[in-house]
Write an enzyme that holds these catalytic residues in place. Structure first.
Site, PDB file in Angstrom:
ATOM      1  N   PRO A   2       0.345  -1.209   0.210  1.00 26.75           N
ATOM      2  CA  PRO A   2      -0.349  -0.054   0.221  1.00 26.75           C
ATOM      3  C   PRO A   2       0.665   1.087  -0.363  1.00 26.75           C
ATOM      4  O   PRO A   2       1.648   1.646   0.416  1.00 26.75           O
ATOM      5  CB  PRO A   2      -0.793   0.344   1.338  1.00 26.75           C
ATOM      6  CG  PRO A   2      -0.551  -1.609   2.218  1.00 26.75           C
ATOM      7  CD  PRO A   2       0.680  -1.891   1.721  1.00 26.75           C
ATOM      8  N   GLU A   3       0.532   2.040  -0.700  1.00 28.73           N
ATOM      9  CA  GLU A   3       1.085   3.773  -0.414  1.00 28.73           C
ATOM     10  C   GLU A   3      -0.405   4.109  -0.146  1.00 28.73           C
ATOM     11  O   GLU A   3      -1.451   3.789   0.738  1.00 28.73           O
ATOM     12  CB  GLU A   3       1.309   4.424  -2.050  1.00 28.73           C
ATOM     13  CG  GLU A   3       1.887   3.595  -2.945  1.00 28.73           C
ATOM     14  CD  GLU A   3       2.588   3.562  -4.363  1.00 28.73           C
ATOM     15  OE1 GLU A   3       2.179   5.005  -4.366  1.00 28.73           O
ATOM     16  OE2 GLU A   3       2.822   2.890  -5.050  1.00 28.73           O
ATOM     17  N   LYS A  59       1.771   6.493   5.095  1.00 26.07           N
ATOM     18  CA  LYS A  59       1.325   5.058   4.867  1.00 26.07           C
ATOM     19  C   LYS A  59       0.448   4.215   6.151  1.00 26.07           C
ATOM     20  O   LYS A  59       0.452   3.563   6.006  1.00 26.07           O
ATOM     21  CB  LYS A  59       2.056   4.475   4.022  1.00 26.07           C
ATOM     22  CG  LYS A  59       2.474   5.599   2.478  1.00 26.07           C
ATOM     23  CD  LYS A  59       3.824   5.184   1.988  1.00 26.07           C
ATOM     24  CE  LYS A  59       3.962   5.685   1.125  1.00 26.07           C
ATOM     25  NZ  LYS A  59       5.302   5.394   0.847  1.00 26.07           N
ATOM     26  N   ARG A 257      15.040   0.489  -7.331  1.00 26.65           N
ATOM     27  CA  ARG A 257      13.214   0.140  -7.301  1.00 26.65           C
ATOM     28  C   ARG A 257      13.595   0.646  -8.754  1.00 26.65           C
ATOM     29  O   ARG A 257      14.531   0.707  -9.603  1.00 26.65           O
ATOM     30  CB  ARG A 257      12.766   1.442  -6.962  1.00 26.65           C
ATOM     31  CG  ARG A 257      13.291   1.306  -5.341  1.00 26.65           C
ATOM     32  CD  ARG A 257      12.492   0.624  -4.126  1.00 26.65           C
ATOM     33  NE  ARG A 257      11.617  -0.168  -4.383  1.00 26.65           N
ATOM     34  CZ  ARG A 257      10.594   0.628  -3.891  1.00 26.65           C
ATOM     35  NH1 ARG A 257      10.787   1.804  -3.101  1.00 26.65           N
ATOM     36  NH2 ARG A 257       9.346   0.176  -4.180  1.00 26.65           N
TER      37      ARG A 257
END
Length: 268
Positions: A2-3, A59, A257
DNA sequence: TCGATCCTGTAG
DNA sequence: CTACAGGATCGA
């Protein structure tokens, strides 16, 4: 994974599903879920407490208890928190059994998430390293420039740095850059005022839309959000045509990333 | 500021 | 089987 949008979704879901409930029992099903705190601390401080409110910072999902303590749920890569009526799902790491029946389950297959408890008075310290909330009405272009423009690092990894602006992760950072046509490799210190304005607007727009879409897509299931990639223009679309210029979306690595972007319309 | 690392699930 | 995953943290 999740963001901010997914965390926000879970908070709103809990507000609908578990308003005013009381925690009758806390089960820590995996020791490491409480991070550096002992599971006994969470159990001692949360058992018997009514949840005064649900909230979010960055978050993290927050459970504000009546005893002036707050449970902080860091979702990690795969964490979900939601109320279930019966047995908790298989990867539940912490279960809050409710006096009203059912359980608020922290379900986290990959176990990168953390559930900790803090005195409310300590929250400013606990969140001391976190940057601006992008969906606060007070969040301005000025905040964005102040927190990012001093660095010569590429803009994309900087957007993931939660000590500057919170809530963006790998998906929505890429989406915001695409929307504002900024090259992910451009040094932050070299963005023009016009680029900062566009980027600011894109961050707010992208996150706002993601919150709405997540809620829309999942509003009839009481569980966790998925399929929230529907509106992604670049994330996960390497090789596919850019929705703006038909150029091929590229996938590259930055700071370990993956970064997705359009080399054509996000060129400097 | 980078690379490695914590884990498990899933896609190729 | 290997590669990779939307996060956060730590040491060099």
């Amino acid at each position: 994974m999740p963001e901010l949008p997914e965390a926000e979704y879970m908070v709103r879901r809990l507000q609908l599903d578990a308003s005013g409930v009381t925690i009758e029992r806390v089960r820590v099903l995996r020791q490491s879920a409480t991070g550096s705190q002992r599971p006994s601390r969470l159990k001692r401080l949360a058992t018997g407490q009514r949840i005064r409110a649900f909230g979010r910072r960055a978050k993290s999902v927050l459970l504000h208890l009546e005893n002036a303590h707050t449970v902080r749920v860091q979702l990690g890569m795969t964490g979900h928190i939601y109320r279930v009526a019966g047995d908790e799902p298989p990867h539940t790491r912490v279960a809050f059994d409710l006096a009203e029946g059912g359980t608020i389950a922290f379900d986290d297959p990959r176990t990168f998430g953390k559930v900790t408890i803090h005195a409310d008075a300590d929250l400013p310290t606990v969140f001391g390293d976190l940057g601006h909330e992008p969906l606060d009405s007070a969040f301005s272009v000025k905040h964005l420039i102040e927190s990012l423009s001093q660095s010569r690092a590429p803009i994309k990894p900087l957007l993931l740095d939660q000590s500057r602006v919170v809530g963006l992760g790998n998906i929505w950072a890429a989406e915001a850059l695409w929307r504002s046509r900024v090259d992910p490799f451009q040094p932050a210190s070299s963005l023009s005022p016009a680029q900062w304005r566009k980027l600011h607007q894109a961050i707010v727009a992208v996150l706002t839309k993601a919150v709405d879409d997540t809620f829309k897509v999942t509003s009839h299931s009481a569980e966790f959000p998925e399929a929230d990639l529907l509106s992604a223009a670049v994330y996960g679309r390497s090789g596919q045509p850019c929705r703006r210029c038909k150029g091929a979306i590229a996938k590259v690595t930055q700071a370990g990333r993956s970064t997705f972007y359009c080399p054509v319309c996000q060129a400097r």
